[in-house]
Design a protein around this motif. Structure first.
Motif, PDB file in Angstrom:
ATOM      1  N   GLU A  19     -18.984   3.858   6.376  1.00  0.00           N
ATOM      2  CA  GLU A  19     -18.609   3.154   7.604  1.00  0.00           C
ATOM      3  C   GLU A  19     -19.842   2.412   8.127  1.00  0.00           C
ATOM      4  N   LEU A  20     -20.024   1.179   7.693  1.00  0.00           N
ATOM      5  CA  LEU A  20     -21.178   0.397   8.144  1.00  0.00           C
ATOM      6  C   LEU A  20     -20.924  -0.300   9.473  1.00  0.00           C
ATOM      7  N   SER A  21     -19.641  -0.498   9.823  1.00  0.00           N
ATOM      8  CA  SER A  21     -19.270  -1.156  11.093  1.00  0.00           C
ATOM      9  C   SER A  21     -20.022  -2.469  11.283  1.00  0.00           C
ATOM     10  N   LEU A  22     -19.946  -3.331  10.267  1.00  0.00           N
ATOM     11  CA  LEU A  22     -20.691  -4.592  10.315  1.00  0.00           C
ATOM     12  C   LEU A  22     -20.292  -5.461  11.503  1.00  0.00           C
ATOM     13  N   ALA A  44     -30.301  -7.983  11.730  1.00  0.00           N
ATOM     14  CA  ALA A  44     -31.161  -7.513  10.641  1.00  0.00           C
ATOM     15  C   ALA A  44     -30.755  -6.111  10.202  1.00  0.00           C
ATOM     16  N   GLU A  45     -30.347  -5.288  11.160  1.00  0.00           N
ATOM     17  CA  GLU A  45     -29.889  -3.936  10.830  1.00  0.00           C
ATOM     18  C   GLU A  45     -28.624  -3.991   9.975  1.00  0.00           C
ATOM     19  N   GLY A  46     -27.696  -4.869  10.356  1.00  0.00           N
ATOM     20  CA  GLY A  46     -26.466  -5.015   9.575  1.00  0.00           C
ATOM     21  C   GLY A  46     -26.755  -5.473   8.157  1.00  0.00           C
ATOM     22  N   GLU A  47     -27.666  -6.449   8.015  1.00  0.00           N
ATOM     23  CA  GLU A  47     -28.025  -6.936   6.683  1.00  0.00           C
ATOM     24  C   GLU A  47     -28.666  -5.829   5.853  1.00  0.00           C
ATOM     25  N   GLU A  48     -29.542  -5.061   6.462  1.00  0.00           N
ATOM     26  CA  GLU A  48     -30.226  -4.003   5.721  1.00  0.00           C
ATOM     27  C   GLU A  48     -29.252  -2.909   5.297  1.00  0.00           C
ATOM     28  N   ARG A  49     -28.330  -2.573   6.179  1.00  0.00           N
ATOM     29  CA  ARG A  49     -27.328  -1.561   5.822  1.00  0.00           C
ATOM     30  C   ARG A  49     -26.475  -2.039   4.643  1.00  0.00           C
ATOM     31  N   PHE A 104     -26.297  -0.503   0.800  1.00  0.00           N
ATOM     32  CA  PHE A 104     -25.064  -0.027   0.176  1.00  0.00           C
ATOM     33  C   PHE A 104     -24.833  -0.731  -1.162  1.00  0.00           C
ATOM     34  N   VAL A 105     -25.124  -2.028  -1.227  1.00  0.00           N
ATOM     35  CA  VAL A 105     -24.953  -2.768  -2.479  1.00  0.00           C
ATOM     36  C   VAL A 105     -25.832  -2.167  -3.573  1.00  0.00           C
ATOM     37  N   ASP A 106     -27.088  -1.852  -3.234  1.00  0.00           N
ATOM     38  CA  ASP A 106     -27.984  -1.222  -4.207  1.00  0.00           C
ATOM     39  C   ASP A 106     -27.397   0.102  -4.692  1.00  0.00           C
ATOM     40  N   GLU A 107     -26.872   0.871  -3.749  1.00  0.00           N
ATOM     41  CA  GLU A 107     -26.271   2.167  -4.072  1.00  0.00           C
ATOM     42  C   GLU A 107     -25.034   1.983  -4.953  1.00  0.00           C
ATOM     43  N   ALA A 108     -24.217   0.998  -4.602  1.00  0.00           N
ATOM     44  CA  ALA A 108     -22.995   0.734  -5.357  1.00  0.00           C
ATOM     45  C   ALA A 108     -23.309   0.300  -6.782  1.00  0.00           C
ATOM     46  N   LEU A 147     -25.685 -13.134   2.417  1.00  0.00           N
ATOM     47  CA  LEU A 147     -25.191 -12.887   1.065  1.00  0.00           C
ATOM     48  C   LEU A 147     -26.101 -13.519   0.011  1.00  0.00           C
ATOM     49  N   ASP A 148     -26.703 -14.656   0.336  1.00  0.00           N
ATOM     50  CA  ASP A 148     -27.654 -15.288  -0.594  1.00  0.00           C
ATOM     51  C   ASP A 148     -28.863 -14.373  -0.825  1.00  0.00           C
ATOM     52  N   ARG A 149     -29.360 -13.769   0.252  1.00  0.00           N
ATOM     53  CA  ARG A 149     -30.522 -12.887   0.115  1.00  0.00           C
ATOM     54  C   ARG A 149     -30.163 -11.625  -0.666  1.00  0.00           C
ATOM     55  N   ILE A 150     -28.961 -11.107  -0.433  1.00  0.00           N
ATOM     56  CA  ILE A 150     -28.516  -9.928  -1.179  1.00  0.00           C
ATOM     57  C   ILE A 150     -28.317 -10.287  -2.655  1.00  0.00           C
ATOM     58  N   ARG A 151     -27.793 -11.474  -2.897  1.00  0.00           N
ATOM     59  CA  ARG A 151     -27.585 -11.952  -4.278  1.00  0.00           C
ATOM     60  C   ARG A 151     -28.923 -12.055  -5.017  1.00  0.00           C
ATOM     61  N   GLU A 152     -29.923 -12.579  -4.328  1.00  0.00           N
ATOM     62  CA  GLU A 152     -31.253 -12.722  -4.938  1.00  0.00           C
ATOM     63  C   GLU A 152     -31.884 -11.353  -5.210  1.00  0.00           C
ATOM     64  N   ARG A 153     -31.642 -10.417  -4.307  1.00  0.00           N
ATOM     65  CA  ARG A 153     -32.236  -9.086  -4.420  1.00  0.00           C
ATOM     66  C   ARG A 153     -31.543  -8.214  -5.473  1.00  0.00           C
ATOM     67  N   SER A 154     -30.200  -8.310  -5.549  1.00  0.00           N
ATOM     68  CA  SER A 154     -29.457  -7.360  -6.388  1.00  0.00           C
ATOM     69  C   SER A 154     -28.695  -7.999  -7.535  1.00  0.00           C
ATOM     70  N   GLN A 155     -28.599  -9.334  -7.528  1.00  0.00           N
ATOM     71  CA  GLN A 155     -27.818 -10.065  -8.524  1.00  0.00           C
ATOM     72  C   GLN A 155     -26.313  -9.826  -8.383  1.00  0.00           C
TER      73      GLN A 155
END
Length: 308
Positions: A35-38, A49-54, A58-62, A92-100
């Motif tokens: 439950e991230l409650s974005l 920034a907190e929402g992005e980090e959460r 989770f993406v890394d964990e997934a 989403l661009d930053r998450i894409r760059e970080r995790s592919q």
């Protein structure tokens, strides 16, 4: 094939791993959610920034879980919380760059279409003309049609979480707040009713989402422990009675009702107001609850593309 679906919703972010191939129903193999409650982590119209980090965490964990579970293909999508954020694509661009991981933002009407596809596949052609209603955390989706692609697909900013944050200031909400929200919701839905009914009266009216499942449960439907194949319905008369009851009690009291999730109890009043309005304005005495919804629609569409 083993397929992973990462669903970035307004309340919950969910990784579902399924074994699937064309011509067979997807079989859930593993589920992981948080439950991230974005939607509650928006700073104005921007995801904080907190929402992005959460979300990134989770993406890394997934990704690790997907690898551990032998996932061959990962499909990721985001709905209203990210869609409505002014910086959603940047995040989403930053998450894409970080995790592919490429998380696609679903447009509201596309969300409605994919949910409709899942319901059509679940109930089959014998349902005739379908009307599908889905209440999420950030939006309400309505779709209707005779085929697998609906004739009409609508998305409105009437999600249970959004309305709770924007319209209620006390717990329980005051009668005046409830009345004002009820008036707003009915006006928003009423503007779009004509687009739906012009195609004909539905033979089968169906609801999906946690909100509808919980409303059906407290109104007398079988608990989830009895499995997905038990027929569950929600009667409009019972819903109207429960909407009034829920609005008069606190979140803590709602959470004590069998079938109500503690994490969603706070937004159940707004969800009930939307559900009651939709049933009334479309002239529905009953909705049947479908266990499949958006995630299954995404899976089915992906399988269609892979095997075509």
């Amino acid at each position: 094939m083993r397929l992973g679906v990462l669903d970035v919703g307004s309340n919950t972010v969910h990784l579902l791993v399924v074994d699937a191939h064309q011509g067979a129903r997807p079989l859930p193999a593993f589920s992981h959610k948080a439950e991230l409650s974005l939607a509650a982590l928006l700073d104005g119209d921007r995801l904080s920034a907190e929402g992005e980090e959460r979300l990134a965490g989770f993406v890394d964990e997934a990704l690790q879980i997907a690898e551990d579970k032998g996932v061959e293909t990962l499909v990721a999508f985001a709905t209203s919380a990210v869609r409505d954020a002014a910086n959603g694509e940047e995040v989403l661009d930053r998450i894409r760059e970080r995790s592919q991981v490429d998380i696609k933002v679903l447009a509201g009407p596309d969300e409605a279409k994919l949910t409709f596809l899942a319901v059509r596949r679940w109930f089959g052609w014998s349902s005739g003309r379908l009307l599908v209603v889905d209440i999420g955390g950030g939006s309400l989706e309505i779709a209707a049609g005779i085929d697998e692609d609906p004739d009409v697909a609508i998305s409105l900013p009437l999600g249970a979480g959004r309305l709770t944050r924007d319209w209620f200031t006390s717990d329980p909400p005051s009668p005046d707040e409830v009345r004002k929200l009820r008036r707003h919701v009915r006006a928003e839905i009423a503007r779009r009713v004509g687009e739906v009914v012009r195609y004909g009266t539905p033979d089968h009216a169906v609801a999906t989402s946690k909100t509808f499942k919980q409303l059906a449960r407290i109104a007398g439907a079988a608990p989830s422990s009895e499995g997905p194949f038990v027929r569950r319905t929600l009667q409009n008369e019972a819903l109207t009675e429960w909407t009034d009851k829920l609005a008069r009690i606190s979140t803590e009291e709602r959470a004590g009702i069998p079938g109500v999730s503690e994490r969603r109890a706070s937004q159940l009043v707004a969800g009930a107001i939307v559900a009651d309005a939709a049933m009334d304005l479309f002239g529905l005495t009953q909705l049947e609850v479908c266990p499949w919804a958006l995630r299954e629609g995404v899976i089915l569409r992906r399988l269609d593309v892979i095997t075509s």
